[in-house]
Write an enzyme that holds these catalytic residues in place. Structure first.
Site, PDB file in Angstrom:
ATOM      1  N   TRP A  33      51.748  -6.631 -15.472  1.00 52.73           N
ATOM      2  CA  TRP A  33      50.569  -6.032 -16.113  1.00 52.73           C
ATOM      3  C   TRP A  33      50.965  -4.967 -17.111  1.00 52.73           C
ATOM      4  O   TRP A  33      50.287  -4.804 -18.137  1.00 52.73           O
ATOM      5  CB  TRP A  33      49.578  -5.535 -15.066  1.00 52.73           C
ATOM      6  CG  TRP A  33      48.939  -6.687 -14.369  1.00 52.73           C
ATOM      7  CD1 TRP A  33      49.129  -7.079 -13.070  1.00 52.73           C
ATOM      8  CD2 TRP A  33      48.050  -7.669 -14.949  1.00 52.73           C
ATOM      9  NE1 TRP A  33      48.417  -8.230 -12.816  1.00 52.73           N
ATOM     10  CE2 TRP A  33      47.751  -8.615 -13.945  1.00 52.73           C
ATOM     11  CE3 TRP A  33      47.505  -7.840 -16.220  1.00 52.73           C
ATOM     12  CZ2 TRP A  33      46.915  -9.708 -14.175  1.00 52.73           C
ATOM     13  CZ3 TRP A  33      46.670  -8.937 -16.447  1.00 52.73           C
ATOM     14  CH2 TRP A  33      46.386  -9.853 -15.438  1.00 52.73           C
ATOM     15  N   ASP A 103      46.168   2.125 -16.074  1.00 50.09           N
ATOM     16  CA  ASP A 103      45.442   0.909 -15.711  1.00 50.09           C
ATOM     17  C   ASP A 103      45.347   0.926 -14.187  1.00 50.09           C
ATOM     18  O   ASP A 103      46.330   0.694 -13.494  1.00 50.09           O
ATOM     19  CB  ASP A 103      46.222  -0.314 -16.212  1.00 50.09           C
ATOM     20  CG  ASP A 103      45.594  -1.636 -15.739  1.00 50.09           C
ATOM     21  OD1 ASP A 103      44.574  -1.612 -15.020  1.00 50.09           O
ATOM     22  OD2 ASP A 103      46.154  -2.702 -16.099  1.00 50.09           O
ATOM     23  N   LYS A 127      38.068  -5.810  -8.295  1.00 50.55           N
ATOM     24  CA  LYS A 127      38.832  -5.674  -7.045  1.00 50.55           C
ATOM     25  C   LYS A 127      38.069  -4.799  -6.053  1.00 50.55           C
ATOM     26  O   LYS A 127      37.577  -5.295  -5.050  1.00 50.55           O
ATOM     27  CB  LYS A 127      40.221  -5.084  -7.311  1.00 50.55           C
ATOM     28  CG  LYS A 127      41.286  -6.126  -7.628  1.00 50.55           C
ATOM     29  CD  LYS A 127      41.276  -6.552  -9.041  1.00 50.55           C
ATOM     30  CE  LYS A 127      42.471  -7.460  -9.326  1.00 50.55           C
ATOM     31  NZ  LYS A 127      42.501  -7.862 -10.715  1.00 50.55           N
TER      32      LYS A 127
HETATM   33  N1  PMP Z   1      45.544  -5.044 -15.074  1.00 50.86           N
HETATM   34  C1  PMP Z   1      45.728  -5.254 -13.758  1.00 50.86           C
HETATM   35  C2  PMP Z   1      46.578  -4.295 -12.986  1.00 50.86           C
HETATM   36  C3  PMP Z   1      45.133  -6.364 -13.143  1.00 50.86           C
HETATM   37  O1  PMP Z   1      45.310  -6.592 -11.830  1.00 50.86           O
HETATM   38  C4  PMP Z   1      44.328  -7.237 -13.901  1.00 50.86           C
HETATM   39  C5  PMP Z   1      43.609  -8.412 -13.286  1.00 50.86           C
HETATM   40  N2  PMP Z   1      44.249  -9.035 -12.251  1.00 50.86           N
HETATM   41  C6  PMP Z   1      44.179  -6.980 -15.258  1.00 50.86           C
HETATM   42  C7  PMP Z   1      44.799  -5.875 -15.806  1.00 50.86           C
HETATM   43  C8  PMP Z   1      43.349  -7.864 -16.126  1.00 50.86           C
HETATM   44  O2  PMP Z   1      42.032  -7.580 -15.881  1.00 50.86           O
HETATM   45  P1  PMP Z   1      40.826  -8.396 -16.500  1.00 50.86           P
HETATM   46  O3  PMP Z   1      40.919  -9.773 -15.941  1.00 50.86           O
HETATM   47  O4  PMP Z   1      39.647  -7.616 -16.027  1.00 50.86           O
HETATM   48  O5  PMP Z   1      40.953  -8.385 -17.988  1.00 50.86           O
END
Ligand code: PMP
Length: 291
Positions: A33, A103, A127
């Site tokens: 991420w 994030d 989440k």
């Molecule tokens: N950052 C993290 C730490 C995540 O776990 C996720 C989704 N699993 C995202 C970003 C992406 O998020 P979204 O699908 O809401 O764009």
């Protein structure tokens, strides 16, 4: 702010709003991420990897005293919980006068956070907060008003703040459900109680992983995620059989992300300790049969 576009959207929206007159951003690379955030930010700014755990296979958080921060960076970006790798910060890094951006998609509301130490916190709601489609941003007032002229109004923090997040039609259903979840968390005893619940739950799984000679978790003890617990079987040829047996017992979505393989138990706020105990009971049974 209640936004839309998910955390992936924020990976672009944050630099569009926070870069201002600066040209570069410091990133701490702790996994998949973090890498996604950097990829997106590169469209808008120079990305400086101030520290990375890639050489160690993303199994920990680089020690704070090894970070090569640039005092002139627009901000320092961290991913507080790497959902795929199962690596979590258990401290708030001190980055001096440069704003800290996190994030927090996958560990927000899992425990108390000193929000004042961050310039900006963002995360998708799906989440620990509510349905997908809602994105939460907590941003310091003095960081508003520096958006690039090309930034769309719907993604301009200052404009959204002025309009109480209703510059465009907000995701009302998601916000309504989030309100119910906030009340539920309060009724549980707030974030202090959530942390105790999450620590007790994760310990059931990590304690077993540490004593098992069949299952293992590769993450440094001080960086283990309370939300996402990746683990491997001694023999990957048994992965499919393990997943089949789990499914038969009503335990689904245990397959790890393809970039790391193995298994991953996601044990967000809503997962009761009974769920983790059921998983460990099954793992013990599987180990006796195949170990
Ligand atoms: N950052 C993290 C730490 C995540 O776990 C996720 C989704 N699993 C995202 C970003 C992406 O998020 P979204 O699908 O809401 O764009």
């Amino acid at each position: 702010l209640f936004m839309q576009g998910g955390a992936i959207g924020e990976n672009a929206i944050v630099p569009m709003n926070l870069l201002g007159a600066k040209t570069s951003i410091d990133f701490i690379n702790t996994g998949e991420w973090s890498k996604k955030s950097m990829k997106e930010a590169k469209r808008y700014a120079k990305v400086n990897v101030a520290a990375s755990d890639e050489a160690n296979g993303f199994t920990g958080i680089p020690a704070r005293n090894t970070w090569k921060l640039d005092a002139d960076a627009a901000y320092v970006h961290i991913c507080s919980n790497e959902t795929i790798g199962g690596v979590e910060y258990h401290f708030t890094p001190d980055v001096g006068a440069v704003p800290l951006v996190a994030d927090m998609s996958s560990n927000i509301l899992s425990r108390p956070v000193d929000v004042a130490r961050y310039g900006l916190i963002y995360g998708g709601a799906q989440k620990n907060i509510g349905p997908a489609g809602l994105t939460i941003v907590i941003v310091r007032d003095d960081l508003l008003g520096h958006a690039m002229p090309l930034c769309p109004s719907a993604f301009n923090y200052a404009e959204q703040a002025e309009n109480d997040s209703m510059l465009n039609t907000p995701p009302t259903y998601g916000i309504y459900i989030a309100g119910l979840v906030f009340n539920w968390i309060k009724a549980q005893g707030g974030l202090v109680a959530m942390e105790a619940h999450n620590r007790a739950k994760a310990a059931v799984l990590y304690d077993y992983l540490d004593e098992s000679r069949f299952f293992s978790n590769p993450i440094a003890r001080d960086a283990r995620s309370l939300m996402n617990v990746p683990f491997k079987l001694k023999d990957a040829n048994l992965d499919a059989e393990f997943l089949k047996g789990a499914q038969a017992r009503g335990m689904v979505q245990l397959k790890g992300h393809r970039s790391v393989g193995g298994m991953r138990a996601s044990i967000y706020n809503a997962m009761p300790v009974e769920g983790v105990k059921a998983l460990v009971a099954y793992m013990k049974e599987f180990e006796v049969r195949h170990g």
